[in-house]
Write an enzyme that holds these catalytic residues in place. Structure first.
Site, PDB file in Angstrom:
ATOM      1  N   LEU A  30       5.182 -10.702   2.043  1.00  0.00           N
ATOM      2  CA  LEU A  30       5.583 -11.602   0.958  1.00  0.00           C
ATOM      3  C   LEU A  30       5.500 -13.003   1.534  1.00  0.00           C
ATOM      4  O   LEU A  30       6.088 -13.292   2.580  1.00  0.00           O
ATOM      5  CB  LEU A  30       7.012 -11.304   0.500  1.00  0.00           C
ATOM      6  CG  LEU A  30       7.743 -12.413  -0.274  1.00  0.00           C
ATOM      7  CD1 LEU A  30       7.074 -12.685  -1.614  1.00  0.00           C
ATOM      8  CD2 LEU A  30       9.212 -12.037  -0.487  1.00  0.00           C
TER       9      LEU A  30
ATOM     10  N   HIS B 198       3.630  -4.991   2.859  1.00  0.00           N
ATOM     11  CA  HIS B 198       3.123  -5.586   4.095  1.00  0.00           C
ATOM     12  C   HIS B 198       3.558  -7.034   4.256  1.00  0.00           C
ATOM     13  O   HIS B 198       3.882  -7.474   5.371  1.00  0.00           O
ATOM     14  CB  HIS B 198       1.585  -5.538   4.110  1.00  0.00           C
ATOM     15  CG  HIS B 198       1.027  -4.163   4.199  1.00  0.00           C
ATOM     16  ND1 HIS B 198       0.774  -3.531   5.396  1.00  0.00           N
ATOM     17  CD2 HIS B 198       0.674  -3.277   3.230  1.00  0.00           C
ATOM     18  CE1 HIS B 198       0.274  -2.328   5.169  1.00  0.00           C
ATOM     19  NE2 HIS B 198       0.211  -2.151   3.858  1.00  0.00           N
TER      20      HIS B 198
ATOM     21  N   SER C  33       0.865  -1.175   0.000  1.00  0.00           N
ATOM     22  CA  SER C  33       0.000   0.000   0.000  1.00  0.00           C
ATOM     23  C   SER C  33       0.905   1.229   0.000  1.00  0.00           C
ATOM     24  O   SER C  33       2.125   1.113   0.190  1.00  0.00           O
ATOM     25  CB  SER C  33      -0.933   0.014   1.219  1.00  0.00           C
ATOM     26  OG  SER C  33      -0.180   0.135   2.422  1.00  0.00           O
TER      27      SER C  33
ATOM     28  N   TYR D 262      16.292 -10.100   2.429  1.00  0.00           N
ATOM     29  CA  TYR D 262      15.900  -8.871   1.759  1.00  0.00           C
ATOM     30  C   TYR D 262      17.118  -8.071   1.286  1.00  0.00           C
ATOM     31  O   TYR D 262      17.035  -7.349   0.281  1.00  0.00           O
ATOM     32  CB  TYR D 262      15.011  -8.031   2.674  1.00  0.00           C
ATOM     33  CG  TYR D 262      13.635  -8.630   2.837  1.00  0.00           C
ATOM     34  CD1 TYR D 262      12.762  -8.709   1.746  1.00  0.00           C
ATOM     35  CD2 TYR D 262      13.196  -9.141   4.059  1.00  0.00           C
ATOM     36  CE1 TYR D 262      11.498  -9.275   1.873  1.00  0.00           C
ATOM     37  CE2 TYR D 262      11.933  -9.703   4.187  1.00  0.00           C
ATOM     38  CZ  TYR D 262      11.097  -9.761   3.097  1.00  0.00           C
ATOM     39  OH  TYR D 262       9.842 -10.333   3.212  1.00  0.00           O
TER      40      TYR D 262
END
Length: 221
Positions: free
Chosen positions: A122, A120, A95, A166
């Site tokens: 994965l 938000h 978002s 990440y």
């Protein structure tokens, strides 16, 4: 407001050609692999994957079912689902956010005028893990964000054991996140979105839905 890249219509089912033998009809088959934006009808499938992935590890889901529906209704263009023969196997939900760092409000709000995409969640279905789908889907999602002219960066919060994952996809640590859930603390990470002008000129290559190639599925990301 954000300019959304439009989705191509779904292919129509194949019709039998006039020369085909009477009794032999071609059947429409779903693409072996494709990515497309999610919608509210996908919410239950999304939540089932998310619940299995997170409850067993941390005891908390990033998004509850009503929140999944909330974001897939407000900003479906900031989601991405990977489907295998019509079955959801991995997804991302995002978002828009309008502040430098995440706050508790970012967990439930979509700020249409924001330039930051808050990722938000994965998640990958349990039977499709350890196949590289998570990094591949994240890479495609970040490339897609380059087509959205007002987006300047993506941010997420994660537990410390996920920082290496990440980091490999290009995210950089911003520091400790102000958000805590129960006894869990998080690190906030950021990814710069650049190259907007070039990507807008060449955006046809990554419009939805996008078939996944064998090279994608076996990429060492």
């Amino acid at each position: 407001m954000m300019c959304v890249v439009g989705a191509r219509p779904f292919d129509k089912p194949m019709q039998a050609s006039p020369s085909a033998s009477p009794g032999i009809q071609r059947r429409h088959t779903l693409p072996a692999s494709e990515v497309r934006p999610l919608n509210a009808q996908d919410a239950i499938s999304v939540f089932e994957i998310e619940r299995e992935a997170f409850i067993s590890v941390s005891g908390e889901c990033p998004l509850h079912l009503d929140e999944v529906r909330h974001f897939l209704t407000l900003c479906p263009e900031l989601s991405m689902g990977w489907f295998e023969e019509g079955r959801l196997v991995a997804f991302i939900i995002g978002s828009l956010w309008d502040q430098d760092r995440l706050t508790t409000e970012a967990l439930t709000l979509h700020k249409p005028c924001g330039s930051t995409v808050h990722i938000h969640v994965l998640a990958v279905h349990r039977t499709f893990r350890q196949q590289g789908k998570g990094p591949i889907l994240m890479w495609r999602y970040l490339q897609y964000l380059r087509c959205l002219p007002n987006v300047r960066r993506a941010v997420l919060m994660c537990e410390d054991f996920l920082i290496p994952f990440y980091s490999k996809t290009g995210f950089k640590v911003l520091g400790r996140c102000a958000i805590t859930l129960a006894n869990l603390t998080f690190t906030e990470m950021s990814y710069p979105i650049s190259g907007h002008a070039y990507m807008r000129r060449n955006s046809e290559a990554i419009r939805f839905p996008v078939p996944l190639t064998k090279a994608d599925e076996h990429a060492d990301v």
